[in-house]
Enzyme design. Structure first.
Site, PDB file in Angstrom:
ATOM      1  N   GLY B   7       0.835  -1.199   0.000  1.00  0.00           N
ATOM      2  CA  GLY B   7       0.000   0.000   0.000  1.00  0.00           C
ATOM      3  C   GLY B   7       0.867   1.244   0.000  1.00  0.00           C
ATOM      4  N   GLY B   9      -0.138   4.686  -0.277  1.00  0.00           N
ATOM      5  CA  GLY B   9      -0.858   5.952  -0.141  1.00  0.00           C
ATOM      6  C   GLY B   9      -0.015   6.932   0.665  1.00  0.00           C
ATOM      7  N   ASP B 220     -14.695   7.765  15.679  1.00  0.00           N
ATOM      8  CA  ASP B 220     -13.244   7.542  15.565  1.00  0.00           C
ATOM      9  C   ASP B 220     -12.653   7.275  16.954  1.00  0.00           C
ATOM     10  OD1 ASP B 220     -10.594   7.748  14.092  1.00  0.00           O
ATOM     11  OD2 ASP B 220     -10.361   9.297  15.623  1.00  0.00           O
ATOM     12  N   LYS B 224     -10.843   3.680  18.374  1.00  0.00           N
ATOM     13  CA  LYS B 224      -9.528   3.584  19.022  1.00  0.00           C
ATOM     14  C   LYS B 224      -9.673   3.020  20.445  1.00  0.00           C
ATOM     15  CE  LYS B 224      -7.624   7.308  16.217  1.00  0.00           C
ATOM     16  NZ  LYS B 224      -7.593   8.780  16.113  1.00  0.00           N
TER      17      LYS B 224
END
Lengths: 344, 344
Positions: B7, B9, B220, B224
């Site tokens: 990946g 990105g 979010d 976490k």
């Protein structure tokens, strides 16, 4: 992990208490941590199956001496013989500290490392005097030297620098590393009293020592800063490299003036890389409300690291007392058992 | 350590940049960390001697695609073939996250662990959906699963809980785990503006997403908190076990009233053991000046753990951006290379 406890003072006994309380529900039960040796000035205990720490702790608390402990299966032993038996994985060195000679701890640690035994210690003397030598010895023998307890006890200051900042270059260390002075400053701020009165109260509460000079003149902070710097900045500094000032010159007026502008005085130990060189100081500094060290109150301690890649990291904590100190010894043992290599 | 980056990105590229900058002076040079594989959607690069990360990063920054990278010594490769070659020590999984299916990351991670390859990831999807399964797989195969980047990036929240609290039972976790909401609350407090206006400013500065719901509605933070709780409290919770409230209902009046009494609103994720059970919540709470989370400002993040033996520990930090996130990936790699066993 088979432990040898060397030194049965306050932290040593708290360690026995903690080990006695660890039971089948503890998260580390898979690590099989047991105490096989207890070696004190007046004698030693050995049990290949592990000593019953709860019983021994009770015996010592009732005034018993290690040499007189009657429980079955154990017999007299000393460190030399223990090391030669080859069934000691970790030596926990907790004899009284001596900052001039490091002894007897320094000799104990050298011998254990040299025999290929991990060492965990809360004894500042040997680490202040000979950290680099001992760390190199550990690395040569492929064993670990855990010293987390020497720089703030329960505050994971070395861990945070080594493990939580792993892979980043630490550019500065700043810390509130001494609980008594932090308490005294808080007293002066809240009650507007002179330094002498705040010190007296700290002594009455057992927070400051009868001879408080090491703390209030900044040398305890300097010692911890020195260890952190030598470990984390790969330095070979000594106490003489640190400009040290304590808190004894601060007046209630200084503190009131700081408060006016929304600041507080904190005794800060600081190591900073300036033009490629490490510059170290200990002094009372004004810290504003937006600084992460502002809220570090009372007996708490804290350390802040900066780096370019991982940014800043502040850790605040470090409960005082023999149980948290013992728990920080246990933490190093657990991390060694989980494979971590402190010595590089 | 031979790394495969999967990946490419933002964080993947930042990781290449960081690796390109690590030179002979880095403290980890003895660990021989090199990137041997880069695998992106459109192709792969392989070099048994390690790819020149600096060159590749420059090529990608100029708009190049991994598939078109011309540098010598490398040839087309995919993950399957890479894994079967047996020269991959750590897979760094950084494909785009998908919180519904976890794919493609979940399959990548499963395959790598199953082949006996360590995995370090910043991809929340697979960890949210399948942490326990993946952790057990890692333990069975004797390899490590490093997920520090998934719970606050540079903030060492998992490290602090696992390593700095090692040997203590964590009784509660409370954290400011989302930078955008913390910034919005600060804007509302300092400028006395409505929630909508503060959000707009955060979006203009690129701190909040165009679709901010995950952040401001608390999900979010909840994600976490869920990962931290499952890792540190050995839980098997899901998002449905958390009572989640965001900050969208807070008014300038609420915030002014808190300020009057010397407090601030913070979006707090909390897991607490109550009568032997873990109770979890996310909500905006008033925090007073003496609380260690009070001073956690702007885009910063923090987490606080409590225990009976090691006391309280607060860690504050977590610089935002792709470089700190990449540095947190690198931190996990370094700690794995130093022998730490995250998976238990």
């Amino acid at each position: 992990m088979r432990i040898a406890l060397v030194g049965c003072g306050g932290v040593g006994r708290a360690f026995l208490k903690l080990m006695g309380e660890k039971g089948a529900t503890s998260r580390e039960k898979d690590l099989n941590i047991q105490v096989n040796y207890i070696i004190d000035v007046d004698g030693g205990i050995y049990s290949p199956e592990g000593v019953d720490c709860r019983k021994l702790h009770e015996f010592l608390e009732r005034g018993g001496r290690v040499a007189d402990y009657p429980a079955g299966g154990s017999y007299d032993i000393n460190l030399e013989r223990g090391l030669s038996q080859g069934d000691m994985d970790v030596m926990v060195e907790l004899t009284p500290t001596n900052k001039d000679t490091g002894e007897p701890g320094l000799t104990h640690i050298r011998k254990a490392l040299d025999r290929g035994t991990h060492v965990v210690t809360g004894n500042k003397g040997p680490i202040l005097l000979a950290y680099r030598e001992l760390n190199e010895l550990a690395a040569r023998r492929g064993v670990q030297l855990g010293i987390g307890c020497t720089t703030g006890g329960a505050l994971p200051s070395i861990n945070a620098g080594l493990i939580d900042m792993a892979g980043a270059e630490i550019e500065s260390i700043e810390g509130i590393l001494n609980g008594s002075t932090n308490f005294i400053l808080k007293e002066m701020e809240e009650r507007g009293v002179e330094y002498g009165e705040a010190l007296k109260r700290a002594q009455e509460l057992g927070i400051a020592e009868t001879d408080p000079r090491l703390d209030v003149e900044g040398w305890d902070t300097a010692s911890k800063l020195l260890i952190l710097t030598n470990v984390l900045m790969a330095g070979d500094k000594t106490l003489e490299d640190i400009g040290v000032e304590g808190i004894t010159g601060l007046t209630p007026e200084d503190i009131a003036a700081a408060r006016e502008e929304g600041s507080r005085y904190k005794l800060i130990g600081r190591s900073q890389v300036i033009e490629g060189k490490v510059v170290m100081s200990v002094e009372a500094e004004k810290v504003g409300v937006e600084h992460t060290l502002y809220g570090v109150e009372g007996k708490n301690k804290a350390v802040r690291y900066t780096s370019s890649t991982l940014g800043d990291l502040t850790v605040i904590g470090g409960a005082s007392g023999t149980i948290p100190a013992a728990a920080s010894i246990y933490r190093d043992i657990v991390n060694i058992a989980r494979g971590y290599r402190f010595s590089q």
